[in-house]
Design an enzyme around this catalytic site. Structure first.
Site, PDB file in Angstrom:
ATOM      1  N   TYR A  53       8.722  45.272  40.961  1.00  0.00           N
ATOM      2  CA  TYR A  53       9.041  43.869  41.203  1.00  0.00           C
ATOM      3  C   TYR A  53       8.808  43.533  42.674  1.00  0.00           C
ATOM      4  O   TYR A  53       9.738  43.439  43.481  1.00  0.00           O
ATOM      5  CB  TYR A  53      10.478  43.564  40.789  1.00  0.00           C
ATOM      6  CG  TYR A  53      10.705  43.591  39.289  1.00  0.00           C
ATOM      7  CD1 TYR A  53       9.641  43.629  38.401  1.00  0.00           C
ATOM      8  CD2 TYR A  53      11.997  43.582  38.754  1.00  0.00           C
ATOM      9  CE1 TYR A  53       9.839  43.661  37.024  1.00  0.00           C
ATOM     10  CE2 TYR A  53      12.201  43.596  37.382  1.00  0.00           C
ATOM     11  CZ  TYR A  53      11.125  43.646  36.536  1.00  0.00           C
ATOM     12  OH  TYR A  53      11.335  43.677  35.166  1.00  0.00           O
ATOM     13  N   HIS A 128       8.999  51.717  31.906  1.00  0.00           N
ATOM     14  CA  HIS A 128       8.721  50.278  31.883  1.00  0.00           C
ATOM     15  C   HIS A 128       7.800  49.877  30.734  1.00  0.00           C
ATOM     16  O   HIS A 128       7.966  48.811  30.143  1.00  0.00           O
ATOM     17  CB  HIS A 128       8.110  49.870  33.222  1.00  0.00           C
ATOM     18  CG  HIS A 128       8.314  48.438  33.564  1.00  0.00           C
ATOM     19  ND1 HIS A 128       8.384  47.981  34.853  1.00  0.00           N
ATOM     20  CD2 HIS A 128       8.474  47.340  32.795  1.00  0.00           C
ATOM     21  CE1 HIS A 128       8.570  46.670  34.856  1.00  0.00           C
ATOM     22  NE2 HIS A 128       8.624  46.255  33.624  1.00  0.00           N
ATOM     23  N   SER A 208      13.056  38.100  29.405  1.00  0.00           N
ATOM     24  CA  SER A 208      12.605  36.721  29.253  1.00  0.00           C
ATOM     25  C   SER A 208      13.318  36.067  28.075  1.00  0.00           C
ATOM     26  O   SER A 208      12.684  35.488  27.183  1.00  0.00           O
ATOM     27  CB  SER A 208      11.085  36.660  29.061  1.00  0.00           C
ATOM     28  OG  SER A 208      10.589  35.356  29.188  1.00  0.00           O
ATOM     29  N   PRO A 209      14.666  36.117  28.050  1.00  0.00           N
ATOM     30  CA  PRO A 209      15.408  35.666  26.865  1.00  0.00           C
ATOM     31  C   PRO A 209      15.408  34.161  26.650  1.00  0.00           C
ATOM     32  O   PRO A 209      15.802  33.701  25.576  1.00  0.00           O
ATOM     33  CB  PRO A 209      16.831  36.173  27.136  1.00  0.00           C
ATOM     34  CG  PRO A 209      16.923  36.202  28.625  1.00  0.00           C
ATOM     35  CD  PRO A 209      15.568  36.624  29.091  1.00  0.00           C
ATOM     36  N   GLY A 211      12.699  32.199  26.757  1.00  0.00           N
ATOM     37  CA  GLY A 211      11.380  31.712  26.384  1.00  0.00           C
ATOM     38  C   GLY A 211      11.451  30.616  25.332  1.00  0.00           C
ATOM     39  O   GLY A 211      12.156  30.737  24.333  1.00  0.00           O
ATOM     40  N   GLY A 212      10.718  29.545  25.563  1.00  0.00           N
ATOM     41  CA  GLY A 212      10.789  28.380  24.684  1.00  0.00           C
ATOM     42  C   GLY A 212      11.751  27.341  25.201  1.00  0.00           C
ATOM     43  O   GLY A 212      11.635  26.157  24.878  1.00  0.00           O
TER      44      GLY A 212
END
Length: 302
Positions: A53, A128, A208-209, A211-212
């Site tokens: 990162y 990862h 990325s919980p 998303g949307g």
């Protein structure tokens, strides 16, 4: 903050994804520290980072150094905080992501992470991403050696399928405690892996919980809201609860399985405070059925 099992540990039901704090577009150190401290104040006890990162053209590890400094500067107790990091990925100068699952590389990377975090042993070390050029069992063998030598306490895997989870359980035994895959209202192709984690008692950490509902740091500036579109149900339920669509998305994730521990990214204190509050938002069966009916789409692993 409600708590959930993480191996033999208990952690807050919502974690902090620290990726936005050290990649391109990251905030200054003062704001990053304030974000981490706000997370701790809100009951967050799981912080997820990685040696990869960093911004393109940089060197591995600034995210780990940042987390370590922020914890050292925190005025409260940090003994219960589980810092999770990952190895096996890197960045190119133009911003692409690389994969390296070579056992020697993973062991060197873990020892570098250990030094940067300044701990006796890494709380949770995760592979990862599987390297298509390295047998997965060989990469897992490196994690097993790191466990045996005491460099890491617990092991996890990320961006994996169900067969890889089963193999990892066979190689690592009970010290495999977590799986981190992409899963959100928008990307739901890890349903089999989520269910297998529930069966095996492994923590499932959706990355990325949101998303949307909001952009991922991989997709663009994190926190930027998406238009409701096909996810209007999350916005409607949010209005009924006096909550945000992001909080509804996190509450929906928590309802999928008692082993789910979302790790939303944040780069501002107010963002992680709002995410942590979602742990106390309870959705009824009708709302969950409506939200579950929202169709996801396959997504690329990061």
């Amino acid at each position: 903050m409600r708590y959930r099992s993480f191996g033999e540990l208990q952690v807050g039901a919502i974690g902090l994804g620290a990726m936005p704090l050290s990649i391109e577009g990251h905030p200054d150190e003062r704001q990053a520290f304030a974000t981490i401290h706000a997370a701790l104040d809100a009951g967050v006890t799981l912080i997820d980072t990685a040696d990869s990162y960093y911004a393109p053209g940089g060197e591995p590890g600034p995210g780990e150094l940042l987390v370590a400094r922020a914890l050292a500067a925190y005025g409260g107790d940090t003994d219960s905080v589980l810092v999770a990091t990952k190895g096996g990925r890197g960045r190119t100068d133009d911003g692409d992501w690389t994969v390296n699952g070579d056992p020697g590389h993973l062991k060197r990377a873990a020892r570098g992470s250990l030094a940067r975090l300044g701990v006796a042993a890494i709380g949770l070390y995760q592979l990862h991403k599987p390297d298509p050029n390295v047998p997965f069992a060989d990469s897992l063998g490196a994690l097993r050696e790191l466990l045996e030598e005491g460099t890491i306490r617990l092991a996890g895997i990320s961006n994996v399928d169900a067969d890889q989870i089963r193999l990892a359980r066979k190689v690592l035994g009970d010290r495999l405690v977590s799986v981190q895959n992409r899963y959100s209202p928008e990307v739901r192709n890890s349903e089999p892996e989520l269910r297998l984690c529930a069966e095996l008692g492994l923590a499932f950490m959706p990355w990325s919980p949101l998303g949307g509902i909001s952009r991922s740091s991989l997709d663009g500036p994190s926190g930027r809201p998406s238009t409701p579109g096909p996810y209007e149900a999350f916005h409607r339920v949010a209005r009924e609860h006096g909550a945000s669509p992001q909080q509804v998305a996190l509450a929906w994730l928590l309802a999928q399985s008692p082993t789910v521990i979302p790790i939303p990214g944040a780069s501002r204190p107010q963002s992680i405070r709002a995410s942590a509050a979602a742990a106390d938002l309870v959705l009824d069966e009708g709302e969950l059925a409506e939200l579950n009916a929202t169709a996801g789409r396959p997504g690329a692993a990061g």
